[in-house]
Motif scaffolding. Structure first.
Motif, PDB file in Angstrom:
ATOM      1  N   PRO A  14       0.835  -1.210   0.000  1.00  0.00           N
ATOM      2  CA  PRO A  14       0.000   0.000   0.000  1.00  0.00           C
ATOM      3  C   PRO A  14       0.867   1.256   0.000  1.00  0.00           C
ATOM      4  N   GLY A  15       0.465   2.217  -0.814  1.00  0.00           N
ATOM      5  CA  GLY A  15       1.242   3.439  -0.966  1.00  0.00           C
ATOM      6  C   GLY A  15       2.285   3.373  -2.064  1.00  0.00           C
ATOM      7  N   GLY A  16       2.499   2.192  -2.607  1.00  0.00           N
ATOM      8  CA  GLY A  16       3.490   2.017  -3.657  1.00  0.00           C
ATOM      9  C   GLY A  16       2.980   2.387  -5.029  1.00  0.00           C
ATOM     10  N   SER A  17       3.824   2.155  -6.023  1.00  0.00           N
ATOM     11  CA  SER A  17       3.508   2.519  -7.403  1.00  0.00           C
ATOM     12  C   SER A  17       3.778   1.349  -8.335  1.00  0.00           C
ATOM     13  N   GLU A  89      -7.738  -1.729  -2.156  1.00  0.00           N
ATOM     14  CA  GLU A  89      -8.893  -1.887  -3.046  1.00  0.00           C
ATOM     15  C   GLU A  89      -8.551  -1.749  -4.530  1.00  0.00           C
ATOM     16  N   ASP A  90      -7.303  -1.429  -4.836  1.00  0.00           N
ATOM     17  CA  ASP A  90      -6.874  -1.401  -6.235  1.00  0.00           C
ATOM     18  C   ASP A  90      -6.504  -2.792  -6.737  1.00  0.00           C
ATOM     19  N   THR A  91      -6.501  -3.764  -5.869  1.00  0.00           N
ATOM     20  CA  THR A  91      -6.194  -5.135  -6.264  1.00  0.00           C
ATOM     21  C   THR A  91      -7.223  -5.635  -7.265  1.00  0.00           C
ATOM     22  N   THR A 118      -3.486  -8.244 -16.681  1.00  0.00           N
ATOM     23  CA  THR A 118      -2.319  -8.418 -15.824  1.00  0.00           C
ATOM     24  C   THR A 118      -2.752  -8.190 -14.371  1.00  0.00           C
ATOM     25  N   GLN A 119      -2.289  -9.066 -13.499  1.00  0.00           N
ATOM     26  CA  GLN A 119      -2.718  -9.023 -12.097  1.00  0.00           C
ATOM     27  C   GLN A 119      -1.956  -7.956 -11.327  1.00  0.00           C
ATOM     28  N   VAL A 120      -2.694  -7.144 -10.615  1.00  0.00           N
ATOM     29  CA  VAL A 120      -2.121  -6.176  -9.679  1.00  0.00           C
ATOM     30  C   VAL A 120      -2.623  -6.528  -8.289  1.00  0.00           C
ATOM     31  N   THR A 121      -1.697  -6.776  -7.391  1.00  0.00           N
ATOM     32  CA  THR A 121      -2.049  -7.112  -6.012  1.00  0.00           C
ATOM     33  C   THR A 121      -1.399  -6.114  -5.078  1.00  0.00           C
ATOM     34  N   VAL A 122      -2.230  -5.450  -4.301  1.00  0.00           N
ATOM     35  CA  VAL A 122      -1.748  -4.495  -3.302  1.00  0.00           C
ATOM     36  C   VAL A 122      -1.942  -5.134  -1.936  1.00  0.00           C
ATOM     37  N   SER A 123      -0.833  -5.376  -1.275  1.00  0.00           N
ATOM     38  CA  SER A 123      -0.904  -6.088  -0.003  1.00  0.00           C
ATOM     39  C   SER A 123       0.325  -5.775   0.831  1.00  0.00           C
ATOM     40  N   SER A 124       0.123  -5.747   2.141  1.00  0.00           N
ATOM     41  CA  SER A 124       1.254  -5.529   3.032  1.00  0.00           C
ATOM     42  C   SER A 124       1.823  -6.864   3.514  1.00  0.00           C
TER      43      SER A 124
END
Length: 124
Positions: A14-17, A89-91, A118-124
């Motif tokens: 989270p917070g990344g690009s 929630e951008d996942t 393409t899969q984008v997963t936002v996770s800590s």
């Protein structure tokens, strides 16, 4: 016919690009408006952001306005999505799409060609 191939997805905190790319086949890329959509598990595919065939007009979903940027390089037959300040929630699976007209559209049914995603997963 236009074939689209997305790349650049992955796992990010989270917070990344992340920067996604969409490479198109053919020599008529500049004749197509382009869009990015996404689909999270159990949800419908939704519009994220779109760009006109010249790059001069851009359409945004509300959630994308302050964090996402779209661009295209017609000489390279490639479109880009720069995503900053990513949230959980951008996942989703992110898809690029093309429609043979000058302007993008918010409606998934108005696009003629789609990539595989393409899969984008936002996770800590």
């Amino acid at each position: 016919q236009v074939q689209l191939v997305e790349s650049g997805g992955g796992l990010v905190q989270p917070g990344g690009s992340l920067r996604l790319s969409c490479a198109a086949s053919g020599r008529t890329f500049g004749n197509y408006a382009m869009g990015w959509f996404r689909q999270a598990p159990g949800k419908e595919r939704e519009f994220v952001i779109g760009i006109s065939w010249s790059g001069g007009s851009k359409f945004y979903a509300d959630f994308a306005k302050d964090r996402f940027t779209i661009s295209r390089d017609n000489a390279k037959n490639t479109m880009y999505l720069q995503m900053n300040s990513l949230k959980l929630e951008d996942t989703a699976i992110y898809y690029c799409a093309a429609r043979k007209t000058d302007l993008p559209d918010y409606d998934v049914d108005d696009y003629d060609y789609w990539g595989q995603g393409t899969q984008v997963t936002v996770s800590s």
